[in-house]
Design a protein around this motif. Structure first.
Motif, short mmCIF file in Angstrom:
data_model
loop_
_atom_site.label_atom_id
_atom_site.label_comp_id
_atom_site.label_asym_id
_atom_site.label_seq_id
_atom_site.Cartn_x
_atom_site.Cartn_y
_atom_site.Cartn_z
N GLU A 40 0.66 -6.00 3.85
CA GLU A 40 0.45 -6.05 5.30
C GLU A 40 0.62 -7.47 5.83
O GLU A 40 1.06 -7.66 6.96
CB GLU A 40 -0.93 -5.50 5.65
N ASP A 43 5.47 -8.89 5.19
CA ASP A 43 6.18 -7.65 5.49
C ASP A 43 7.66 -7.62 5.12
O ASP A 43 8.34 -6.65 5.41
CB ASP A 43 6.00 -7.28 6.96
N ARG A 69 7.82 -0.32 0.34
CA ARG A 69 8.31 0.82 1.13
C ARG A 69 7.21 1.85 1.34
O ARG A 69 6.99 2.34 2.45
CB ARG A 69 9.51 1.47 0.43
N GLN A 72 4.50 0.39 3.77
CA GLN A 72 4.95 0.34 5.15
C GLN A 72 5.11 1.73 5.75
O GLN A 72 4.90 1.93 6.94
CB GLN A 72 6.27 -0.44 5.25
N HIS A 73 5.45 2.69 4.94
CA HIS A 73 5.63 4.06 5.43
C HIS A 73 4.30 4.77 5.64
O HIS A 73 4.14 5.51 6.61
CB HIS A 73 6.48 4.85 4.43
N LYS A 75 1.01 3.31 5.75
CA LYS A 75 -0.17 2.63 6.30
C LYS A 75 -0.54 3.21 7.67
O LYS A 75 0.35 3.56 8.45
CB LYS A 75 0.02 1.12 6.35
N LYS A 77 -1.27 3.74 11.40
CA LYS A 77 -0.71 3.06 12.57
C LYS A 77 -1.81 2.83 13.61
O LYS A 77 -2.67 3.67 13.80
CB LYS A 77 0.39 3.90 13.20
N ALA A 84 6.49 0.89 10.96
CA ALA A 84 7.09 -0.21 10.20
C ALA A 84 8.34 0.30 9.50
O ALA A 84 8.41 1.44 9.08
CB ALA A 84 6.11 -0.74 9.18
N PHE A 86 11.13 -0.72 6.39
CA PHE A 86 11.30 -1.58 5.23
C PHE A 86 12.26 -2.69 5.60
O PHE A 86 13.35 -2.45 6.08
CB PHE A 86 11.85 -0.78 4.05
#
Length: 111
Positions: A40, A43, A69, A72-73, A75, A77, A84, A86
């Motif tokens: 986090e 990034d 990946r 970020q996919h 986490k 929001k 987010a 990649f």
């Protein structure tokens, strides 16, 4: 709504634990939380890889990119936050991939 975010975070931690178990034979919730925190704060692939290395985790590039990946996919929001994507410092490979996708769709449309 806060409960959903907690569940999403727990799901992410569980997924990272599973990845650590599959690739390294470790199942450590604290390590998973630490890796999520690093992702986090860092990034891009290069920054995330450097942060891991600074903390003694020198993972293969494929595993590092996979962790980033997933994080970020998955986490949770925040309201109004865009999803987010990649990100990598090698934009040329992304450009090459986009060109290939366009070529495939053009060849399909011309048939």
């Amino acid at each position: 709504m806060e409960e959903i975010k907690k569940l999403e975070h727990l799901s992410l931690v569980s997924k990272i634990c599973t990845e650590l178990e599959n690739h390294l034979g470790l199942n450590d919730k604290d390590l998973a939380e630490f890796i999520i925190d690093l992702a986090e704060k860092n990034d891009t692939f290069d920054r995330f890889k450097a942060a891991l290395a600074e903390n003694g985790a020198e993972f293969p590039d494929s595993f590092t990119s996979n962790l980033l990946r997933i994080i970020q996919h998955m986490k949770p929001k925040r309201p109004g936050e865009r999803p987010a994507e990649f990100t990598s410092s090698s934009s040329s490979s992304k450009t090459d991939l986009e060109k290939k996708k366009r070529n495939v769709s053009v060849s399909r449309n011309s048939k």
